[in-house]
Scaffold this motif. Structure first.
Motif, PDB file in Angstrom:
ATOM      1  N   LEU A 122      -1.500   3.966   1.287  1.00 16.86           N
ATOM      2  CA  LEU A 122      -1.430   3.806   2.729  1.00 16.86           C
ATOM      3  C   LEU A 122      -1.943   5.085   3.381  1.00 16.86           C
ATOM      4  CD1 LEU A 122      -0.422   1.721   4.846  1.00 16.86           C
ATOM      5  CD2 LEU A 122       1.729   2.976   4.884  1.00 16.86           C
ATOM      6  N   PRO A 123      -2.899   4.981   4.321  1.00 14.26           N
ATOM      7  CA  PRO A 123      -3.529   6.185   4.864  1.00 14.26           C
ATOM      8  C   PRO A 123      -2.688   6.941   5.901  1.00 14.26           C
ATOM      9  CG  PRO A 123      -4.511   4.239   5.851  1.00 14.26           C
ATOM     10  CD  PRO A 123      -3.540   3.760   4.809  1.00 14.26           C
ATOM     11  N   PHE A 124      -1.448   6.553   6.083  1.00 16.26           N
ATOM     12  CA  PHE A 124      -0.574   7.271   7.009  1.00 16.26           C
ATOM     13  C   PHE A 124       0.857   7.184   6.485  1.00 16.26           C
ATOM     14  CE2 PHE A 124      -0.628   2.902   8.438  1.00 16.26           C
ATOM     15  CZ  PHE A 124       0.685   2.634   8.769  1.00 16.26           C
ATOM     16  N   GLU A 125       1.725   7.991   7.038  1.00 19.35           N
ATOM     17  CA  GLU A 125       3.132   8.010   6.639  1.00 19.35           C
ATOM     18  C   GLU A 125       3.965   7.312   7.715  1.00 19.35           C
ATOM     19  OE1 GLU A 125       6.337   8.733   4.192  1.00 19.35           O
ATOM     20  OE2 GLU A 125       4.251   9.195   3.733  1.00 19.35           O
ATOM     21  N   PRO A 126       4.572   6.169   7.407  1.00 22.19           N
ATOM     22  CA  PRO A 126       5.414   5.492   8.388  1.00 22.19           C
ATOM     23  C   PRO A 126       6.598   6.373   8.790  1.00 22.19           C
ATOM     24  CG  PRO A 126       4.966   4.049   6.524  1.00 22.19           C
ATOM     25  CD  PRO A 126       4.478   5.414   6.157  1.00 22.19           C
ATOM     26  N   VAL A 127       7.037   6.221  10.018  1.00 14.92           N
ATOM     27  CA  VAL A 127       8.149   7.027  10.522  1.00 14.92           C
ATOM     28  C   VAL A 127       9.435   6.703   9.769  1.00 14.92           C
ATOM     29  CG1 VAL A 127       9.586   7.497  12.546  1.00 14.92           C
ATOM     30  CG2 VAL A 127       7.107   7.257  12.802  1.00 14.92           C
ATOM     31  N   LYS A 130       0.825  -1.213   0.000  1.00 15.29           N
ATOM     32  CA  LYS A 130       0.000   0.000   0.000  1.00 15.29           C
ATOM     33  C   LYS A 130       0.856   1.258   0.000  1.00 15.29           C
ATOM     34  CE  LYS A 130      -4.169  -1.916   1.991  1.00 15.29           C
ATOM     35  NZ  LYS A 130      -5.222  -1.755   2.975  1.00 15.29           N
ATOM     36  N   TYR A 131       1.952   1.225   0.746  1.00 13.18           N
ATOM     37  CA  TYR A 131       2.857   2.380   0.765  1.00 13.18           C
ATOM     38  C   TYR A 131       3.407   2.632  -0.636  1.00 13.18           C
ATOM     39  CZ  TYR A 131       6.822   5.384   1.748  1.00 13.18           C
ATOM     40  OH  TYR A 131       7.713   6.421   1.739  1.00 13.18           O
TER      41      TYR A 131
END
Length: 72
Positions: free
Chosen positions: A37-42, A31-32
């Motif tokens: 992806l509905p958020f940004e991984p750190v 998804k990223y």
């Protein structure tokens, strides 16, 4: 099964838990990469390294299961 006295049961449980976690992480990375992806991984590189290590570990467990004739 993870607390079973039978090592084959514990082995299966370890494999299944690792496989579930790997599959979820893999889907998140897909998804990223797709931009959905509905958020940004750190730190995406750490997550990619984790997925690679988990994939290698699953391969080792699958090979061991084959050698020991343990159905996982």
């Amino acid at each position: 099964m993870i607390t079973s006295d039978d090592y084959k049961d514990r082995f299966r449980a370890e494999y299944q838990q690792t496989k579930i976690r790997y599959d979820k992480l893999h889907k998140m990375l897909i998804k990223y990469d797709a931009g959905t992806l509905p958020f940004e991984p750190v730190n995406i590189s750490v997550l990619r390294n984790q997925a690679a290590a988990m994939g290698r570990y699953l391969y080792i467990l699958e090979t061991r299961a084959e050698i020991e004739k343990n159905d996982i």
